[in-house]
Scaffold this motif. Structure first.
Motif, short mmCIF file in Angstrom:
data_model
loop_
_atom_site.label_atom_id
_atom_site.label_comp_id
_atom_site.label_asym_id
_atom_site.label_seq_id
_atom_site.Cartn_x
_atom_site.Cartn_y
_atom_site.Cartn_z
N ALA A 311 0.85 -1.19 0.00
CA ALA A 311 0.00 0.00 0.00
C ALA A 311 0.89 1.24 0.00
N VAL A 312 0.60 2.17 -0.90
CA VAL A 312 1.39 3.40 -1.03
C VAL A 312 0.45 4.58 -0.85
N VAL A 313 0.87 5.57 -0.05
CA VAL A 313 0.06 6.75 0.23
C VAL A 313 0.83 7.99 -0.20
N LEU A 314 0.21 8.82 -1.06
CA LEU A 314 0.78 10.09 -1.49
C LEU A 314 -0.10 11.23 -0.99
N SER A 315 0.47 12.42 -0.83
CA SER A 315 -0.31 13.56 -0.34
C SER A 315 0.09 14.84 -1.04
N THR A 316 -0.85 15.80 -1.06
CA THR A 316 -0.59 17.14 -1.58
C THR A 316 -1.65 18.08 -1.04
N ASP A 317 -1.40 19.38 -1.13
CA ASP A 317 -2.41 20.37 -0.75
C ASP A 317 -2.75 21.28 -1.92
N ARG A 318 -2.48 20.82 -3.14
CA ARG A 318 -2.76 21.61 -4.34
C ARG A 318 -3.94 21.01 -5.13
N TYR A 319 -4.64 21.88 -5.86
CA TYR A 319 -5.73 21.49 -6.77
C TYR A 319 -6.88 20.78 -6.05
N LEU A 320 -7.13 21.11 -4.79
CA LEU A 320 -8.23 20.46 -4.08
C LEU A 320 -9.57 20.79 -4.73
N SER A 321 -9.80 22.06 -5.05
CA SER A 321 -11.10 22.46 -5.61
C SER A 321 -11.37 21.83 -6.97
N GLU A 322 -10.30 21.50 -7.72
CA GLU A 322 -10.48 20.90 -9.04
C GLU A 322 -10.70 19.39 -8.97
N THR A 323 -10.47 18.77 -7.83
CA THR A 323 -10.52 17.30 -7.75
C THR A 323 -11.58 16.80 -6.78
N THR A 324 -12.53 17.65 -6.40
CA THR A 324 -13.52 17.24 -5.40
C THR A 324 -14.43 16.11 -5.89
N LEU A 325 -14.62 15.99 -7.21
CA LEU A 325 -15.52 14.96 -7.74
C LEU A 325 -14.80 13.64 -8.02
N LEU A 326 -13.50 13.58 -7.84
CA LEU A 326 -12.74 12.37 -8.16
C LEU A 326 -12.67 11.45 -6.95
N ARG A 327 -12.77 10.14 -7.23
CA ARG A 327 -12.59 9.15 -6.15
C ARG A 327 -11.65 8.05 -6.62
N ARG A 328 -12.14 7.11 -7.41
CA ARG A 328 -11.28 6.03 -7.89
C ARG A 328 -10.73 6.44 -9.25
N GLN A 329 -9.41 6.49 -9.35
CA GLN A 329 -8.77 7.00 -10.54
C GLN A 329 -7.57 6.15 -10.94
N THR A 330 -7.31 6.11 -12.25
CA THR A 330 -6.09 5.51 -12.78
C THR A 330 -5.19 6.65 -13.24
N VAL A 331 -3.98 6.69 -12.69
CA VAL A 331 -3.06 7.80 -12.95
C VAL A 331 -1.71 7.26 -13.41
N GLU A 332 -0.86 8.19 -13.81
CA GLU A 332 0.53 7.87 -14.13
C GLU A 332 1.45 8.53 -13.10
N LEU A 333 2.35 7.75 -12.53
CA LEU A 333 3.38 8.30 -11.66
C LEU A 333 4.62 8.54 -12.52
N VAL A 334 4.95 9.79 -12.74
CA VAL A 334 6.05 10.15 -13.64
C VAL A 334 7.31 10.40 -12.81
N PHE A 335 8.31 9.54 -12.99
CA PHE A 335 9.56 9.67 -12.25
C PHE A 335 10.56 10.57 -13.00
N ASP A 336 10.52 10.51 -14.32
CA ASP A 336 11.48 11.28 -15.10
C ASP A 336 10.92 11.48 -16.51
N SER A 337 11.25 12.60 -17.11
CA SER A 337 10.82 12.89 -18.48
C SER A 337 12.04 13.31 -19.29
N ARG A 338 12.13 12.75 -20.49
CA ARG A 338 13.23 13.09 -21.39
C ARG A 338 12.65 13.70 -22.66
N GLU A 339 13.16 14.87 -23.00
CA GLU A 339 12.69 15.58 -24.18
C GLU A 339 13.73 15.51 -25.29
#
Length: 430
Positions: A311-339
């Motif tokens: 079990a992994v737990v992540l936290s933030t205090d940003r974009y709360l108002s934009e995410t109030t309707l979200l519950r179960r989600q599939t996301v991408e964890l981005v560790f590094d980006s190469r351009e």
């Protein structure tokens, strides 16, 4: 043989002949023209991990009674303690009364504004011109797309219309206009008072017990997924929660999110979880119900369980108002980006080049990686460094030390060739 069958056979033979001719022409063209061209373009390769989990917040369900519900705040809007967040009407008449009250309240504001303008004085003979000027100002603002003063200009126009109506209907004096507006204002006030008294009998207000962010949707997970439970939650419990479809409280009118910090909890394999360390940061990319990226802190990485999941737990205090309707989600964890610049894998070539030492002026042969680009009617070799090698394409950047004129750029035409290419070779259209 019947005529219909003969015609069908002829049509089939004609179609077959057309296909054979097309294939033969394509083969002949390929034999004569060994070149193909692909446009390069800017591209980003992410080192990422897909995860499916739940958003968890400190949530308080707001309960109401039956009847018709009118929500006052917008989704994700901040509300203060004691602020009315919903009105409950016992009948449809209550909602109609509410709409009438809103209309009367607006009319009262307009009359008050008109009364203030009338009492400050002004030439009654100029009212018509002032109305026309106000209409022109309002039209100009709308035509220019400038809506910053729209409400002010609209109120000004309405007040002038009221003032003109009362001035010319009751007399030319400013006192007559003011008296007429005041009389109308008193009548509107009386109607508002009467409707407000009636509303008190069949309208109930739901207020916020504490400050927070309002959401008009509940899903039943508010009590099952809380920040406190994240301290001990397991991957097995998350799997069980994913199979559930809890029923939302039928009497709920919404909920308050009372803490700015929210969490994303998910299960990951032990090898994947090793890339996450408590206290580190990872970019989480949402793309299904909300499109956005947010940097989150790793709060907890649980111990591997029997099935190897953590079990992994992540936290933030940003974009709360934009995410109030979200519950179960599939996301991408981005560790590094190469351009870099994306080019076909088969376009990468290693060419032997002659290099002159600037100090000794000695020449030596070196192997240089690059691609051939069409410049005018010639093939030009562009040295590159391969950043990421994939099966179908490569992510490259211009090699160190090359001049701007020699550097590969997004939008260059990459040459794919079945024959040997040399720098400066003429490429003729077939």
């Amino acid at each position: 043989m019947k005529q219909g069958k003969l015609i069908n056979r002829i049509m089939m033979l004609v179609l077959l002949a057309a296909v054979v001719v097309y294939l033969a022409a394509s083969a002949w063209r390929s034999f004569r023209d060994p070149y193909a061209f692909v446009m390069s373009y800017a591209y980003t390769v992410d080192d990422s991990l897909e995860a499916t989990g739940f958003l968890v917040r400190e949530e308080t369900v707001l309960s109401g009674g039956g009847g018709t519900v009118e929500l006052l705040p917008e989704e994700g809007e901040k509300v203060a303690r004691g602020e009315t967040v919903a009105l409950l009407y016992q009948s449809g008449e209550g909602l109609e009364r509410r709409q009438e009250l809103e209309s009367l309240t607006l009319e009262r504001e307009q009359l008050e504004y008109a009364l203030e303008r009338a009492q400050t004085g002004g030439d009654a003979s100029q009212l018509s011109q002032q109305v026309l000027d106000a209409i022109a100002d309002l039209h100009a603002s709308v035509a220019a797309g400038d809506l910053t003063r729209l409400e002010e200009e609209a109120q000004k126009l309405k007040s002038l219309v009221y003032k003109r109506e009362y001035t010319f209907s009751e007399g030319e004096g400013e006192g007559d206009a003011s008296a007429a507006i005041q009389a109308s204002l008193d009548e509107v006030e009386a109607q508002i008072s009467a409707l407000t008294a009636q509303a008190a009998q069949d309208t109930t207000a739901v207020t916020a017990g504490q400050s927070g962010v309002f959401s008009g949707q509940t899903d039943g997970f508010e009590s099952q997924l809380t920040p406190d439970k994240l301290e001990t939650i397991t991957a097995a419990e998350l799997t069980q929660l994913a199979r559930q479809q809890p029923a939302a409280d039928s009497g709920a009118v919404g909920k308050l999110i009372t803490d700015a910090t929210w969490y994303f909890v998910f299960a990951a394999g032990s090898e994947e979880a090793q890339r996450l360390h408590q206290g580190s940061s990872v970019t989480v990319r949402f793309s299904r119900d909300w499109s956005g990226e947010v940097d989150m802190t790793v709060e907890r990485v649980g111990e591997p369980e029997e099935d190897g999941q953590c079990a992994v737990v992540l936290s933030t205090d940003r974009y709360l108002s934009e995410t109030t309707l979200l519950r179960r989600q599939t996301v991408e964890l981005v560790f590094d980006s190469r351009e870099g610049i994306r080019v076909p894998t088969e376009s990468i070539r290693v060419v032997e080049q002659t290099v002159t030492d600037p100090e000794t002026e000695e020449e030596s042969q070196v192997l240089t990686t690059g691609v051939f680009v069409l410049v005018g009617q010639q093939a030009e070799f562009k040295p590159v460094t391969v950043v990421e090698q994939m099966e179908e394409f490569a992510l490259v950047v211009p090699a160190d030390g090359v001049s701007d004129s020699e550097a590969l750029r997004a939008g260059d035409q990459i040459i794919l060739s079945s024959v040997e290419l040399t720098d400066g070779a003429v490429i003729l259209d077939s």
